[in-house]
Design a protein around this motif. Sequence first.
Motif, short mmCIF file in Angstrom:
data_model
loop_
_atom_site.label_atom_id
_atom_site.label_comp_id
_atom_site.label_asym_id
_atom_site.label_seq_id
_atom_site.Cartn_x
_atom_site.Cartn_y
_atom_site.Cartn_z
N LYS A 88 0.82 -1.22 0.00
CA LYS A 88 0.00 0.00 0.00
C LYS A 88 0.85 1.27 0.00
O LYS A 88 0.33 2.36 -0.21
N ASN A 89 2.14 1.13 0.24
CA ASN A 89 3.07 2.26 0.19
C ASN A 89 4.42 1.74 -0.26
O ASN A 89 4.74 0.57 -0.02
N VAL A 90 5.20 2.64 -0.83
CA VAL A 90 6.57 2.25 -1.21
C VAL A 90 7.47 3.45 -1.03
O VAL A 90 7.05 4.58 -1.27
N LYS A 91 8.69 3.23 -0.53
CA LYS A 91 9.65 4.34 -0.43
C LYS A 91 11.06 3.80 -0.24
O LYS A 91 11.26 2.64 0.10
N TRP A 92 12.04 4.69 -0.44
CA TRP A 92 13.44 4.35 -0.12
C TRP A 92 13.62 4.55 1.37
O TRP A 92 13.28 5.61 1.90
N VAL A 93 14.16 3.53 2.04
CA VAL A 93 14.32 3.58 3.49
C VAL A 93 15.80 3.46 3.83
O VAL A 93 16.51 2.61 3.28
N ASP A 94 16.28 4.33 4.73
CA ASP A 94 17.68 4.26 5.18
C ASP A 94 17.89 2.95 5.95
O ASP A 94 17.10 2.61 6.83
N ILE A 95 18.97 2.27 5.65
CA ILE A 95 19.25 1.00 6.32
C ILE A 95 20.04 1.26 7.60
O ILE A 95 21.05 1.96 7.59
N ASP A 96 19.54 0.66 8.68
CA ASP A 96 20.13 0.92 9.99
C ASP A 96 19.63 -0.16 10.95
O ASP A 96 18.61 -0.77 10.69
N LYS A 97 20.35 -0.41 12.02
CA LYS A 97 20.01 -1.55 12.87
C LYS A 97 18.68 -1.40 13.62
O LYS A 97 18.16 -2.38 14.16
N ASP A 98 18.12 -0.19 13.66
CA ASP A 98 16.84 -0.01 14.35
C ASP A 98 15.62 -0.33 13.49
O ASP A 98 14.49 -0.21 13.96
N LEU A 99 15.85 -0.75 12.26
CA LEU A 99 14.71 -1.08 11.39
C LEU A 99 13.92 -2.24 11.97
O LEU A 99 14.50 -3.22 12.43
N ASP A 100 12.61 -2.09 11.94
CA ASP A 100 11.76 -3.19 12.41
C ASP A 100 10.94 -3.63 11.21
O ASP A 100 9.95 -3.00 10.86
N LEU A 101 11.39 -4.68 10.56
CA LEU A 101 10.74 -5.10 9.31
C LEU A 101 9.99 -6.41 9.50
O LEU A 101 10.22 -7.15 10.46
N TYR A 102 9.14 -6.70 8.52
CA TYR A 102 8.33 -7.92 8.50
C TYR A 102 9.22 -9.18 8.52
O TYR A 102 10.30 -9.19 7.92
N ALA A 103 8.71 -10.20 9.18
CA ALA A 103 9.36 -11.54 9.18
C ALA A 103 10.87 -11.41 9.44
O ALA A 103 11.29 -10.66 10.32
N SER A 104 11.70 -12.12 8.66
CA SER A 104 13.16 -12.08 8.88
C SER A 104 13.83 -11.00 8.04
O SER A 104 15.05 -11.03 7.84
N HIS A 105 13.08 -10.05 7.53
CA HIS A 105 13.64 -9.12 6.55
C HIS A 105 14.77 -8.24 7.09
O HIS A 105 15.68 -7.89 6.35
N SER A 106 14.71 -7.87 8.39
CA SER A 106 15.81 -7.05 8.93
C SER A 106 17.14 -7.77 8.80
O SER A 106 18.16 -7.16 8.50
#
Length: 277
Positions: A245-263
């Motif tokens: 439903k949304n898309v964007k460029w996201v800065d990669i950093d250890k605080d990312l909380d992503l779906y499933a094992s994506h981090s």
Amino acid sequence: MVHVKCRSGLYPFSEIRRFAISDDQVPWAVLVANYSPPHYDSPVLRNKPWADPPCDDKNFKPKWNELDGKINRNSHTGPYSVVEGRPLNPKGRTGLQGRGVLGRWGPNHAADPIVTRWKRSEGMKETNPITQLPILQFCAIQRRDCGQWAIPGGMVDPGEKVSETLRREFLEEAFNSLEAGQDRRKMNEEMIGEFFESGNEIFKGYVDDPRNTDNAWMETVAVNFHDDSNETVGKFSLQAGDDAKNVKWVDIDKDLDLYASHSSFVEAVAKLRHAHW
Ligand code: RP5
Ligand code: MG
Ligand code: MG
């Protein structure tokens, strides 16, 4: 590492609560005398062309641990056990029997394109003030089903090559190819086709997906495609589509909380590219 995201609370899109187990009770080799998880096969799976029939259907004769016609029932993790006609999750207990909302008994194969570019200001790479390393960005989508940010991945169709799934899912979720006019679709397909010709495989195996059950689970092949100069994918405008439903460029950093094992996949890309994490 033991799976975590497929063990807690209510099963997604249901009122079914998983049977609670501790980390130590996850491996099948550990005896859990009172283990009695609820059984759940979502009604959405009934008569769907992309889903297996119920396991007790007399006409269902799957070939476990092999290529079953066009359906890949091999696991990237190696041979899995089948007990009383049902495949067993290779990572252990999840507190739920049945298939949940997953279409296939056993492995459900997906592919995850991790598309990256450098964060730049006025053309120069931006670095993180603490690590002094350049900041990598990845193309992230917000999932329509649960609202979490994720890699724009999707299921490998029967007979489809993983390389094709990676390209198709990226176009559908980050470029809205399913709703694009012919001209835009052609232009995007050409550009992505070339860009997706060379990637780095980051991960192949089991995904700790909240939809996993004792008898059905997600597996993926995650591949990094990198635009080093921000000249190809990095400069095109993104448009969410299909299950995003949304898309964007996201800065990669250890605080990312992503779906499933994506981090953890994104972390591996940051390490590979000597980027900030
Ligand atoms: C995750 O689910 C995979 O890593 C992949 O990103 C995704 C595939 O499922 P859908 O996006 O098609 O729901 O486990
Ligand atoms: Mg999709
Ligand atoms: Mg998807």
